[in-house]
Design a protein around this motif. Structure first.
Motif, PDB file in Angstrom:
ATOM      1  N   ILE A  61      10.412  29.726   1.998  1.00  0.00           N
ATOM      2  CA  ILE A  61       9.495  28.863   2.743  1.00  0.00           C
ATOM      3  C   ILE A  61       8.054  29.001   2.269  1.00  0.00           C
ATOM      4  O   ILE A  61       7.314  28.015   2.206  1.00  0.00           O
ATOM      5  CB  ILE A  61       9.617  29.137   4.269  1.00  0.00           C
ATOM      6  CG1 ILE A  61       8.847  28.069   5.052  1.00  0.00           C
ATOM      7  CG2 ILE A  61       9.155  30.547   4.619  1.00  0.00           C
ATOM      8  CD1 ILE A  61       9.152  28.084   6.526  1.00  0.00           C
ATOM      9  N   ASP A  62       7.637  30.216   1.891  1.00  0.00           N
ATOM     10  CA  ASP A  62       6.262  30.419   1.429  1.00  0.00           C
ATOM     11  C   ASP A  62       6.008  29.699   0.108  1.00  0.00           C
ATOM     12  O   ASP A  62       4.973  29.044  -0.069  1.00  0.00           O
ATOM     13  CB  ASP A  62       5.965  31.914   1.272  1.00  0.00           C
ATOM     14  CG  ASP A  62       5.889  32.626   2.617  1.00  0.00           C
ATOM     15  OD1 ASP A  62       5.586  31.947   3.624  1.00  0.00           O
ATOM     16  OD2 ASP A  62       6.142  33.836   2.659  1.00  0.00           O
ATOM     17  N   ASN A  63       6.957  29.834  -0.823  1.00  0.00           N
ATOM     18  CA  ASN A  63       6.783  29.191  -2.128  1.00  0.00           C
ATOM     19  C   ASN A  63       6.834  27.669  -2.022  1.00  0.00           C
ATOM     20  O   ASN A  63       6.085  26.964  -2.705  1.00  0.00           O
ATOM     21  CB  ASN A  63       7.849  29.679  -3.103  1.00  0.00           C
ATOM     22  CG  ASN A  63       7.594  31.105  -3.567  1.00  0.00           C
ATOM     23  OD1 ASN A  63       6.489  31.629  -3.410  1.00  0.00           O
ATOM     24  ND2 ASN A  63       8.614  31.738  -4.127  1.00  0.00           N
ATOM     25  N   VAL A  64       7.725  27.156  -1.190  1.00  0.00           N
ATOM     26  CA  VAL A  64       7.834  25.702  -1.044  1.00  0.00           C
ATOM     27  C   VAL A  64       6.601  25.140  -0.343  1.00  0.00           C
ATOM     28  O   VAL A  64       6.066  24.102  -0.745  1.00  0.00           O
ATOM     29  CB  VAL A  64       9.127  25.320  -0.281  1.00  0.00           C
ATOM     30  CG1 VAL A  64       9.131  23.824   0.060  1.00  0.00           C
ATOM     31  CG2 VAL A  64      10.353  25.670  -1.119  1.00  0.00           C
ATOM     32  N   THR A  65       6.124  25.819   0.684  1.00  0.00           N
ATOM     33  CA  THR A  65       4.904  25.374   1.365  1.00  0.00           C
ATOM     34  C   THR A  65       3.711  25.406   0.414  1.00  0.00           C
ATOM     35  O   THR A  65       2.892  24.473   0.394  1.00  0.00           O
ATOM     36  CB  THR A  65       4.611  26.265   2.593  1.00  0.00           C
ATOM     37  OG1 THR A  65       5.733  26.225   3.478  1.00  0.00           O
ATOM     38  CG2 THR A  65       3.377  25.774   3.332  1.00  0.00           C
ATOM     39  N   GLY A  66       3.626  26.454  -0.384  1.00  0.00           N
ATOM     40  CA  GLY A  66       2.562  26.538  -1.382  1.00  0.00           C
ATOM     41  C   GLY A  66       2.668  25.421  -2.407  1.00  0.00           C
ATOM     42  O   GLY A  66       1.656  24.853  -2.831  1.00  0.00           O
ATOM     43  N   PHE A  67       3.898  25.106  -2.800  1.00  0.00           N
ATOM     44  CA  PHE A  67       4.145  24.022  -3.754  1.00  0.00           C
ATOM     45  C   PHE A  67       3.677  22.681  -3.196  1.00  0.00           C
ATOM     46  O   PHE A  67       3.008  21.900  -3.892  1.00  0.00           O
ATOM     47  CB  PHE A  67       5.642  23.972  -4.066  1.00  0.00           C
ATOM     48  CG  PHE A  67       6.119  22.719  -4.740  1.00  0.00           C
ATOM     49  CD1 PHE A  67       5.620  22.337  -5.972  1.00  0.00           C
ATOM     50  CD2 PHE A  67       7.086  21.911  -4.136  1.00  0.00           C
ATOM     51  CE1 PHE A  67       6.075  21.179  -6.603  1.00  0.00           C
ATOM     52  CE2 PHE A  67       7.542  20.762  -4.751  1.00  0.00           C
ATOM     53  CZ  PHE A  67       7.035  20.389  -5.983  1.00  0.00           C
ATOM     54  N   LEU A  68       3.978  22.411  -1.935  1.00  0.00           N
ATOM     55  CA  LEU A  68       3.595  21.147  -1.311  1.00  0.00           C
ATOM     56  C   LEU A  68       2.078  21.020  -1.217  1.00  0.00           C
ATOM     57  O   LEU A  68       1.513  19.946  -1.480  1.00  0.00           O
ATOM     58  CB  LEU A  68       4.228  21.033   0.086  1.00  0.00           C
ATOM     59  CG  LEU A  68       5.763  21.013   0.121  1.00  0.00           C
ATOM     60  CD1 LEU A  68       6.265  21.061   1.554  1.00  0.00           C
ATOM     61  CD2 LEU A  68       6.321  19.787  -0.594  1.00  0.00           C
ATOM     62  N   ASP A  69       1.404  22.117  -0.882  1.00  0.00           N
ATOM     63  CA  ASP A  69      -0.059  22.095  -0.823  1.00  0.00           C
ATOM     64  C   ASP A  69      -0.652  21.912  -2.215  1.00  0.00           C
ATOM     65  O   ASP A  69      -1.661  21.213  -2.389  1.00  0.00           O
ATOM     66  CB  ASP A  69      -0.586  23.397  -0.203  1.00  0.00           C
ATOM     67  CG  ASP A  69      -0.242  23.507   1.279  1.00  0.00           C
ATOM     68  OD1 ASP A  69       0.033  22.464   1.907  1.00  0.00           O
ATOM     69  OD2 ASP A  69      -0.240  24.639   1.805  1.00  0.00           O
ATOM     70  N   TRP A  70      -0.023  22.524  -3.207  1.00  0.00           N
ATOM     71  CA  TRP A  70      -0.464  22.398  -4.606  1.00  0.00           C
ATOM     72  C   TRP A  70      -0.372  20.948  -5.072  1.00  0.00           C
ATOM     73  O   TRP A  70      -1.263  20.457  -5.776  1.00  0.00           O
ATOM     74  CB  TRP A  70       0.407  23.315  -5.466  1.00  0.00           C
ATOM     75  CG  TRP A  70       0.194  23.229  -6.943  1.00  0.00           C
ATOM     76  CD1 TRP A  70      -0.804  23.791  -7.677  1.00  0.00           C
ATOM     77  CD2 TRP A  70       1.055  22.571  -7.902  1.00  0.00           C
ATOM     78  NE1 TRP A  70      -0.631  23.537  -9.021  1.00  0.00           N
ATOM     79  CE2 TRP A  70       0.503  22.790  -9.195  1.00  0.00           C
ATOM     80  CE3 TRP A  70       2.223  21.836  -7.787  1.00  0.00           C
ATOM     81  CZ2 TRP A  70       1.086  22.268 -10.341  1.00  0.00           C
ATOM     82  CZ3 TRP A  70       2.811  21.320  -8.939  1.00  0.00           C
ATOM     83  CH2 TRP A  70       2.249  21.539 -10.203  1.00  0.00           C
ATOM     84  N   LEU A  71       0.692  20.266  -4.673  1.00  0.00           N
ATOM     85  CA  LEU A  71       0.845  18.859  -5.045  1.00  0.00           C
ATOM     86  C   LEU A  71      -0.342  18.036  -4.558  1.00  0.00           C
ATOM     87  O   LEU A  71      -0.874  17.200  -5.289  1.00  0.00           O
ATOM     88  CB  LEU A  71       2.139  18.286  -4.446  1.00  0.00           C
ATOM     89  CG  LEU A  71       3.447  18.745  -5.066  1.00  0.00           C
ATOM     90  CD1 LEU A  71       4.624  18.212  -4.253  1.00  0.00           C
ATOM     91  CD2 LEU A  71       3.569  18.280  -6.517  1.00  0.00           C
TER      92      LEU A  71
END
Length: 336
Positions: A61-71
């Motif tokens: 969940i942390d990596n995916v949330t970070g990925f979405l914010d990065w996008l």
């Protein structure tokens, strides 16, 4: 099964599940593929891990949330794009749970991530006068001009998506009374669309002047006789949009995108009193709620529908109290 790494699941997800079991369109599969490419790129650029060392628990969940914010923050993607990438990762997680329930706890964390609500944009469309002016821009006496006029006329007449235009074959056009197109839209769903005799004559003139008669041949091709790309369609439309704007800046935005012709057709149908149900079928929407955006974005139409609704309540539903009438009109005001 616990020892399986993420590469195993990703490979089977794309090579077996999406193609064979899910029956998704090529475009959807490409969108899912792009989501994973971007996710891997984020992991590497952020120093989280190398692609060669990916483990199943990297999808947390942390990596995916970070990925979405990065996008959004780094790549400047829209909220819609962010939500599409999340949908791809969620679809993958559902697949992994089916393949190996032991991964449920990890995947459930991703499935709990909520989509992000985007502010509702107003639909950008051209007036009838602008559409008429745009049709005058191409030189219909040249081979290139008649081709590009046919492209613009067909896109507006049919309200087709860019991908539907690219996939259109000569055999999909019926030059008879009435003239029709068979468009293949999302989910490989086909629909038959009527077009005017004027638009049909333009398309026919283009096909004849270019010697295109093979029923399996794409209607529109590039100079190498290959199907047009999305960027090729955008280039043509924007080229004539710029020419038209120089002469009539009051009618045209700074840039035309292919979807603007689809929006314009929908709005013009609505302005002429065509029922949303028919517009839904014409555009190939799966639900009328998708089509309702056109009713919401036009204040004049909204006012007209509310007034009609109020009149209808007064004239035909006399047993309603004044409070009930106001409540219903208030609901219409918020939802139309």
């Amino acid at each position: 099964m616990r020892s399986k790494e993420i590469s195993y699941y990703v490979t089977s997800f794309f090579t077996q599940y999406l193609n064979n079991e899910a029956g998704l369109s090529i475009n959807t599969i490409k969108s899912y593929r792009d989501a994973f490419i971007l996710f891997y790129k984020y992991l590497e650029e952020s120093g989280i891990c190398k692609i060669s060392k990916l483990k199943m628990d990297t999808l947390n969940i942390d990596n995916v949330t970070g990925f979405l914010d990065w996008l959004e923050q780094v790549r400047d993607c829209s909220i819609s794009s962010r939500n599409q990438r999340l949908a791809a990762l969620k679809a993958f997680c559902v697949y992994v749970i089916r393949k190996n329930p032991e991964e449920s706890a990890l995947c459930q964390g991703i499935l709990k991530i909520r989509i992000k609500k985007a502010p509702q944009k107003s639909v950008e469309y051209l007036t009838v006068n602008a559409i008429e002016y745009l049709h005058k821009m191409p030189d219909k006496h040249s081979m290139q001009g008649i081709r590009e006029l046919a492209m613009i006329a067909l896109m507006y007449e049919s309200g087709c998506r860019v991908q539907e235009l690219i996939y259109l074959r000569v055999g999909d056009i019926a030059f008879s009374s009435p003239n029709t197109l068979t468009l293949t839209g999302k989910g490989n769903k086909a629909r038959v669309i009527p077009i005017s005799s004027n638009a049909a004559d333009i398309i026919k003139a283009y096909l004849n002047s270019n010697g295109i008669c093979d029923m399996a041949h794409p209607v529109f091709v590039n100079r190498y006789d290959k199907p047009l790309s999305r960027s090729g369609v955008s280039y043509v439309l924007n080229k004539y949009g710029q020419l038209a704007r120089k002469a009539r800046p009051d009618l045209f935005p700074t840039k035309l995108h292919p979807h603007i012709l689809r929006h314009s057709k929908a709005m013009h149908l609505l302005e002429n009193g065509v029922n949303l149900i028919y517009i839904r079928d014409f555009l190939g929407h799966s639900s009328v709620t998708t089509t309702e955006i056109y009713a919401r974005c036009n204040p004049e139409l909204k006012r007209k529908y509310i007034e009609q609704a109020g009149s209808l309540i007064t004239e035909t539903v006399e047993e309603y109290s004044e409070g009930e009438k106001e409540a219903l009109i208030d609901w219409l005001r918020k939802n139309i």
